[in-house]
Each structure stands twice: as C-alpha cells, then as structure tokens.
Design a protein around this motif. Structure first.
Motif, short mmCIF file in Angstrom:
data_model
loop_
_atom_site.label_atom_id
_atom_site.label_comp_id
_atom_site.label_asym_id
_atom_site.label_seq_id
_atom_site.Cartn_x
_atom_site.Cartn_y
_atom_site.Cartn_z
N ASP A 26 0.82 -1.21 0.00
CA ASP A 26 0.00 0.00 0.00
C ASP A 26 0.86 1.26 0.00
O ASP A 26 0.36 2.36 0.27
N VAL A 72 5.88 2.21 -6.89
CA VAL A 72 4.51 2.20 -6.41
C VAL A 72 4.09 0.78 -6.08
O VAL A 72 4.29 -0.14 -6.89
N VAL A 76 -1.67 0.65 -4.58
CA VAL A 76 -1.74 2.12 -4.64
C VAL A 76 -2.43 2.53 -5.94
O VAL A 76 -2.08 2.06 -7.02
N ALA A 130 0.07 5.07 1.31
CA ALA A 130 0.29 6.22 0.43
C ALA A 130 -1.01 6.90 0.00
O ALA A 130 -1.12 8.13 0.05
N ASP A 131 -2.00 6.12 -0.42
CA ASP A 131 -3.23 6.72 -0.93
C ASP A 131 -3.89 7.61 0.11
O ASP A 131 -4.48 8.64 -0.22
#
Length: 292
Positions: A26, A72, A76, A130-131
């Motif tokens: 993630d 990434v 994500v 991250a999101d």
C-alpha cells in the motif's frame, strides 16, 4: 543508497551506504528531494522517543520530507512514478476510532518516518499507506516549502485551528517564533482575516502577539502576520525565591503580564507554547484569558 545513521543514542551520525528500502503493497518509495531538521529529531537521537527505542538501533532519523515517487506498491491507486509529493510525519491508518473522528494526527495505529521506521535523512524512504496520506505538490510549490508542511505546519494547525478554535475578533499569543511558532502565526493570520458575517467579530481588529528572545525571529514573525511582538530578555524577571516573603518576580508571570497588557488586561483568547521549555509553557498558560 546513502543515509545518515546513528548506532547509539548521543553517538555520532555518519553517512553510510545502506540497503535500498522495499516498497510495501500500500506504499511508495520516495526519492527525498528535501528534508527538514526538527528538534524532535534531536530528542530521538538523545533516546527520548519510545518508538525509536522499540524499533531499535541503528536508526535513520528525519520526518519532514518531500520528493518524487520512484516505486509504487500494487495496491496504490492515486500515485504513479514521477509524481512530486509531500509526506506528513503522521501516516494515519484510516480505520481506528480517532481516524473515524477526523483526528488523523492522533491515529491510534500511526506510523511515523523517523520514529516508528527509518526516516528521510536518506536518498530514499519507504512510505506506507500512500493513498491515504500523501499529497501531490501543486505547480509552483518547492520541495523545500513542502517539506515544512508535514510536521511544523500540521502541528500548528491542530493547535490553533482544531484545539484552539481561533475565530475572527479573537487574539492569539505565540511563545517562540521558530518553525511551529511561525506556522501558528501564518495560520492565525489566515483565520483571523476570515469574515463570519457577524458584525461583532469585526469590532476587534486581529491581534497576534509573538514572543521570543530573538529580535530576528520577531522580525520574521511580523513579516508573516504578527501584529505585536514581545522581545524577552534572557534575564526577564528575577527567579522566584524559595521563601514565602513575596520577594522576587516569577519570569513566566512577568512575560505573561506583557501579553495581558497588550490585550487590555484580559489575556489571549488562544495561547500557544511553540517552544517547549518550562518557562514558555508556564508563561503561555498565564497569558491565556479566563476560559481561554
């Protein structure tokens, strides 16, 4: 990659070659383009932070950062390689009770680069969740400016806007014109400039009082929105004597008295200790109005 590492508390910090971080499902890998130095980094290096102790040494500090996405994770969806991003120092989970109350800065399962995991005094850093937590940098915002947003600015916003609930027509006193203090002044100036539509809120002009021992720091505070400044001498007041004969002046009370004088004897509606010393903590409490 290169990183600044310490292997013992109070020990030397050396730039060394370390393993490249691995991207989490993630998360993203960020190439660090700018990172700040915070007094919390010093506290961590001194061994004052429980999260770093739990993580164990050696350790890479740094929690104020911005940079470019290099990798990434598969889960994500909001970011891609090459994106310029800002990273908050608290990576909230989005699932706990506090996150549900929109209080991400006190997330019960928070991760923190530079505290719960290796940080940004490195060429690359692994950032999970991250999101939920990262933000794309708008054009025209420098990496250096963005790096300042994730710690000192969010700390100040929570103090002045969320906890202090500063409103137009009120007064703000900020003790310490460093990173958190100057951010508090910027946020306070913005909040006090807003119109509520209530005529009562416009009767009192905005008042932001900056207090510091540095004339240069107060000049910066003035440029960023402080309406009044209080330059404190290192010898402000005399230390209170240990006897009960009434002799001596409490230095915290002496400084707070100058704030009350500026506010017509009332005290500040919102008073912020942005320095973290015993004297500033006590003075900021004494400078607050009744119920402030």
């Amino acid at each position: 990659m290169l990183a600044a590492v310490y292997k013992e508390f109070h020990g030397p910090i050396t730039v060394e070659t370390v393993n490249v971080p691995v991207v989490e499902d993630d998360g993203v890998i960020v190439e660090v383009c700018a990172t700040g130095v915070c007094r919390s980094d010093w506290h961590g290096w001194c061994g004052h932070d429980g999260d770093i102790k739990d993580h164990g040494l050696p350790f890479v500090p740094g929690h104020e950062l911005s940079g470019k996405v290099l990798e990434v994770g598969p889960n994500v969806t909001k970011f891609k390689v090459g994106d310029a991003v800002a990273v908050p120092f608290i990576l909230s989970c989005g699932k706990c009770r506090e996150c549900a109350r929109n209080r991400a800065t006190v997330c019960e399962a928070q991760q923190q680069p530079g505290f719960t995991r290796w940080g940004s005094f490195a060429q690359r850093v692994s950032i999970p969740r991250a999101d939920r937590n990262l933000t794309i940098l708008p054009e025209g915002v420098s990496f250096a400016a963005a790096a300042a947003m994730g710690c000192r600015f969010t700390t100040a916003y929570r103090a002045v806007a969320q906890q202090g609930r500063l409103e137009p027509g009120q007064s703000l006193a900020v003790f310490g014109a460093g990173g958190v203090g100057l951010s508090s002044i910027i946020i306070g100036a913005s909040l006090l400039a807003q119109s509520t539509g209530d005529p009562e809120s416009t009767k009192n002009p905005p008042m932001i009082i900056a207090i510091d021992v540095s004339a240069d720091a107060l000049a910066k505070a003035k440029a960023l929105g402080a309406t009044h400044t209080v330059l404190v001498s290192p010898n402000e007041g005399k230390k209170r004597k240990d006897c009960d004969d009434g002799a001596g002046v409490d230095p915290a009370e002496a400084v707070a008295a100058r704030v009350r004088e500026l506010t017509g004897g009332i005290g500040a509606d919102v008073s912020v200790d942005a320095a973290g010393f015993t004297l500033t903590c006590r003075a900021s409490v004494f400078a607050a109005r009744r119920g402030g």
